[in-house]
Design an enzyme around this catalytic site. Structure first.
Site, PDB file in Angstrom:
ATOM      1  N   ASN A  24      52.686  25.061  39.412  1.00 12.94           N
ATOM      2  CA  ASN A  24      53.502  24.561  40.308  1.00 12.94           C
ATOM      3  C   ASN A  24      52.546  22.835  39.479  1.00 12.94           C
ATOM      4  OD1 ASN A  24      53.972  23.322  42.203  1.00 12.94           O
ATOM      5  ND2 ASN A  24      52.948  24.200  43.639  1.00 12.94           N
ATOM      6  N   HIS A  72      62.121  24.613  42.506  1.00 12.60           N
ATOM      7  CA  HIS A  72      60.395  23.813  43.100  1.00 12.60           C
ATOM      8  C   HIS A  72      59.858  25.851  41.893  1.00 12.60           C
ATOM      9  CE1 HIS A  72      56.349  22.109  43.424  1.00 12.60           C
ATOM     10  NE2 HIS A  72      56.648  22.526  44.522  1.00 12.60           N
ATOM     11  N   CYS A 116      55.987  17.929  46.162  1.00 13.11           N
ATOM     12  CA  CYS A 116      56.943  18.485  45.048  1.00 13.11           C
ATOM     13  C   CYS A 116      58.063  18.259  45.525  1.00 13.11           C
ATOM     14  CB  CYS A 116      56.636  20.317  45.255  1.00 13.11           C
ATOM     15  SG  CYS A 116      54.698  20.993  45.164  1.00 13.11           S
TER      16      CYS A 116
HETATM   17  N1  ACO Z   1      42.536  36.099  42.374  1.00 14.85           N
HETATM   18  C1  ACO Z   1      42.491  37.110  43.546  1.00 14.85           C
HETATM   19  N2  ACO Z   1      42.161  37.683  45.089  1.00 14.85           N
HETATM   20  C2  ACO Z   1      42.870  36.549  45.410  1.00 14.85           C
HETATM   21  C3  ACO Z   1      43.041  34.872  44.695  1.00 14.85           C
HETATM   22  C4  ACO Z   1      43.139  34.719  43.390  1.00 14.85           C
HETATM   23  N3  ACO Z   1      42.836  33.876  42.864  1.00 14.85           N
HETATM   24  N4  ACO Z   1      43.641  34.037  45.632  1.00 14.85           N
HETATM   25  C5  ACO Z   1      43.650  34.633  47.195  1.00 14.85           C
HETATM   26  N5  ACO Z   1      42.618  36.235  46.687  1.00 14.85           N
HETATM   27  C6  ACO Z   1      42.957  36.849  47.560  1.00 14.85           C
HETATM   28  C7  ACO Z   1      42.393  36.007  49.248  1.00 14.85           C
HETATM   29  O1  ACO Z   1      40.861  35.516  49.345  1.00 14.85           O
HETATM   30  C8  ACO Z   1      42.763  37.331  50.246  1.00 14.85           C
HETATM   31  O2  ACO Z   1      41.955  38.141  50.362  1.00 14.85           O
HETATM   32  P1  ACO Z   1      41.475  39.185  51.244  1.00 14.85           P
HETATM   33  O3  ACO Z   1      42.768  39.668  51.753  1.00 14.85           O
HETATM   34  O4  ACO Z   1      40.276  40.184  51.229  1.00 14.85           O
HETATM   35  O5  ACO Z   1      40.851  37.771  52.808  1.00 14.85           O
HETATM   36  C9  ACO Z   1      43.800  38.024  49.370  1.00 14.85           C
HETATM   37  O6  ACO Z   1      44.105  37.779  47.711  1.00 14.85           O
HETATM   38  C10 ACO Z   1      45.404  37.269  49.915  1.00 14.85           C
HETATM   39  O7  ACO Z   1      45.358  35.844  50.120  1.00 14.85           O
HETATM   40  P2  ACO Z   1      47.062  35.514  50.354  1.00 14.85           P
HETATM   41  O8  ACO Z   1      46.165  34.293  50.839  1.00 14.85           O
HETATM   42  O9  ACO Z   1      46.771  36.636  52.115  1.00 14.85           O
HETATM   43  O10 ACO Z   1      47.846  35.789  48.717  1.00 14.85           O
HETATM   44  P3  ACO Z   1      49.569  35.584  49.522  1.00 14.85           P
HETATM   45  O11 ACO Z   1      50.149  36.864  49.197  1.00 14.85           O
HETATM   46  O12 ACO Z   1      49.772  34.982  50.799  1.00 14.85           O
HETATM   47  O13 ACO Z   1      48.939  34.748  47.965  1.00 14.85           O
HETATM   48  C11 ACO Z   1      49.515  31.819  47.108  1.00 14.85           C
HETATM   49  C12 ACO Z   1      48.940  33.241  48.411  1.00 14.85           C
HETATM   50  C13 ACO Z   1      49.863  32.364  45.945  1.00 14.85           C
HETATM   51  C14 ACO Z   1      48.868  31.045  47.143  1.00 14.85           C
HETATM   52  C15 ACO Z   1      50.798  31.651  48.541  1.00 14.85           C
HETATM   53  O14 ACO Z   1      49.982  31.891  49.571  1.00 14.85           O
HETATM   54  C16 ACO Z   1      51.587  30.616  47.798  1.00 14.85           C
HETATM   55  O15 ACO Z   1      52.285  30.875  46.545  1.00 14.85           O
HETATM   56  N6  ACO Z   1      51.913  29.991  49.083  1.00 14.85           N
HETATM   57  C17 ACO Z   1      52.729  28.357  48.965  1.00 14.85           C
HETATM   58  C18 ACO Z   1      52.041  27.848  47.906  1.00 14.85           C
HETATM   59  C19 ACO Z   1      52.923  26.834  47.716  1.00 14.85           C
HETATM   60  O16 ACO Z   1      54.305  26.748  47.776  1.00 14.85           O
HETATM   61  N7  ACO Z   1      52.663  25.544  48.009  1.00 14.85           N
HETATM   62  C20 ACO Z   1      53.772  24.057  47.570  1.00 14.85           C
HETATM   63  C21 ACO Z   1      53.681  23.345  47.091  1.00 14.85           C
HETATM   64  S1  ACO Z   1      52.627  22.557  46.740  1.00 14.85           S
HETATM   65  C22 ACO Z   1      52.364  21.172  46.688  1.00 14.85           C
HETATM   66  O17 ACO Z   1      53.247  20.438  47.614  1.00 14.85           O
HETATM   67  C23 ACO Z   1      51.738  20.542  46.316  1.00 14.85           C
END
Ligand code: ACO
Length: 329
Positions: A286, A256, A116
C-alpha cells in the site's frame, strides 16, 4: 459564447525506489510469515526508499517521466500539486522541494493531504483549476514513503506499506475532456481508526511520544477494512453515474491497492470480473496516494490500456476519505 475548457491528460510517469523488501525479509524482523501476509493482503514485496532519498526525490523522478510522456518542457507547467501524507517536512511543502528540483522557480506549488484518496482529490483539484481558467498545465503527483512512518516492530501494520511515486500532466484543451467525472467524500468522525498521532499540534513531538512510537501509523485494520468496501463501491458507482458511462464502457478498473481482499470484495459487489481490475499490490504494498497513479502508469506502459480507453480509479483512506474518477487516457 466561450466553449467550456476541457482537461486533457497529456502523460503519466512513476518511480519506485530500488530496494525490495520481501515477505521473507519481514519474517526476520517481526513474528509473521509469507503465508499470512500473502493470504490476508495479497502483498509479496514492497519498495523501500533510502535514508537520503526523501519523498520529493521519488516525486521528481516520476515527474521527469510524466513530462517526457507528455512531450512538454517543464517550463510549460504553471501549477505543481503533490498529494502526500509523508511529506519531506511538515513545511515547506513537498511540492516546493519538488519545484526546486525541477528548477521551476516562481511556479505555484502546494501539497494536498487526503491519505490514500489523495490522487483522486488531486485530479478533482486540477480539473477545477483548469476549468476555471486559472491554470493551464498542471503537474499532479502522488508520492509516499510510508516506510518512514511505519513502526517496524508492529506486525499489524509494517507488512502493509511501501514507497513510490506517480505523476500525471493535465492541460487545458478545447478539443478534449478526459476527466469525465470525479466524486469525493470524507468522514472525519473516523479519524482515530487510521492516523499518525504525534508530530502535529494535538501531540507535538517529545521524548515520550518518540519512545511510545506515536510518530508511526496506527490503524484498526478490521474497522478500516469494513468501511473501505462500501465506500469504494459507493464512490465508484457515483463517479460512473456522473460520467454518464456504463460499467461496460470501462476498459479497466484501478482500485486503491491496500488489500487484495478489499479489491476483490469491491469488484464482486459491483459485478466486475477480476480480469477487468488492475492489480499490482503483490509488488508494491500500500503506497497510499501513489497507488492509483502508479497502477495507471503501469497499465499504460504494459499495453493494458490504449489511447482513448476509459478507466475508473477508486480509492479509500485515512480521514476517512474516499473518491473515484472516470478518465479517458
Ligand atoms: N503476521 C501474522 N499474524 C498477524 C499479522 C502479521 N503480519 N498481523 C496481524 N496478525 C494476527 C493478529 O495479531 C491476529 O491474531 P489474533 O487472532 O491472535 O489476535 C490475527 O492475525 C488476525 O488479525 P486481524 O486484524 O483480524 O486480521 P485481518 O484479517 O483483519 O487482516 C489487515 C488485517 C490486513 C490489516 C486488514 O484488516 C486490512 O487490510 N485492513 C485495511 C487496511 C487498509 O485498507 N488501509 C487503508 C488505507 S491505509 C492509509 O490510508 C494510509
Amino acid at each position: 459564447m466561450n466553449k467550456k475548457i476541457g482537461v486533457k491528460i497529456l502523460g503519466t510517469g512513476s518511480y519506485f525506489p530500488e530496494k525490495i523488501l520481501t515477505n521473507s525479509d519481514l519474517e526476520k524482523i517481526v513474528d509473521t510469515s509469507d503465508e499470512w501476509i500473502s493470504t490476508r493482503t495479497g502483498i509479496k514485496e514492497r519498495r523501500i526508499s533510502k535514508k537520503n532519498e526523501p519523498t520529493s526525490e521519488l516525486a521528481f523522478k516520476a515527474s521527469i517521466e510524466a513530462l517526457k510522456a507528455a512531450n512538454i518542457s517543464p517550463e510549460q507547467i504553471d501549477l505543481i500539486l503533490v498529494a502526500t501524507i509523508t511529506p519531506d517536512m511538515l513545511f515547506p511543502s513537498t511540492a516546493c522541494f519538488l519545484q526546486k528540483k525541477l528548477k521551476l522557480i516562481s511556479v505555484p506549488a502546494f501539497d494536498l493531504s487526503a491519505a490514500c484518496s489523495g490522487f483522486i482529490y488531486g485530479i478533482s483539484t486540477a480539473k477545477a483549476f483548469i476549468e476555471s481558467g486559472l491554470y493551464k498545465t498542471i503537474l499532479l503527483i502522488g508520492a509516499e514513503e510510508l516506510s518512514k512512518i511505519t513502526d517496524w516492530t508492529d506486525r499489524n501494520t509494517c507488512v502493509l506499506f511501501g514507497d513510490g511515486a506517480g505523476a500525471m500532466v493535465l492541460s487545458a484543451s478545447q478539443e478534449n475532456d478526459d476527466v469525465l467525472s470525479v466524486f469525493l467524500g470524507a468522514d472525519g468522525s473516523y479519524s482515530d481508526l487510521l492516523f499518525l498521532p504525534a508530530g502535529g499540534t494535538v501531540c507535538p513531538v517529545t521524548e515520550s511520544t518518540v519512545n511510545e512510537k506515536l510518530h508511526t501509523i496506527k490503524m484498526q485494520g478490521k474497522e478500516v477494512f469494513r468501511a473501505a468496501v462500501p465506500k469504494m463501491v459507493l464512490a465508484a458507482e457515483k463517479a460512473l453515474e456522473l460520467s454518464c458511462k456504463k460499467l461496460k464502457d470501462i476498459k479497466l478498473f484501478i482500485p486503491h491497492q491496500a488489500n487484495m481482499r478489499i479489491i476483490e470484495a469491491v469488484a464482486k459487489k459491483m459485478g466486475i470480473s477480476m480480469d477487468r481490475v488492475f492489480v499490482n499490490i503483490y509488488k508494491t504494498g500500500n503506497i497510499s496516494s501513489a497507488t492509483t497513479i502508479t497502477a495507471l502508469d503501469e497499465a499504460i506502459k504494459t499495453g493494458k490500456l490504449q489511447k482513448g480507453d476509459i478507466v475508473e480509479l477508486v480509492a479509500f483512506g485515512g480521514g476517512f476519505t474516499w473518491g473515484a474518477t472516470v478518465i479517458r487516457i
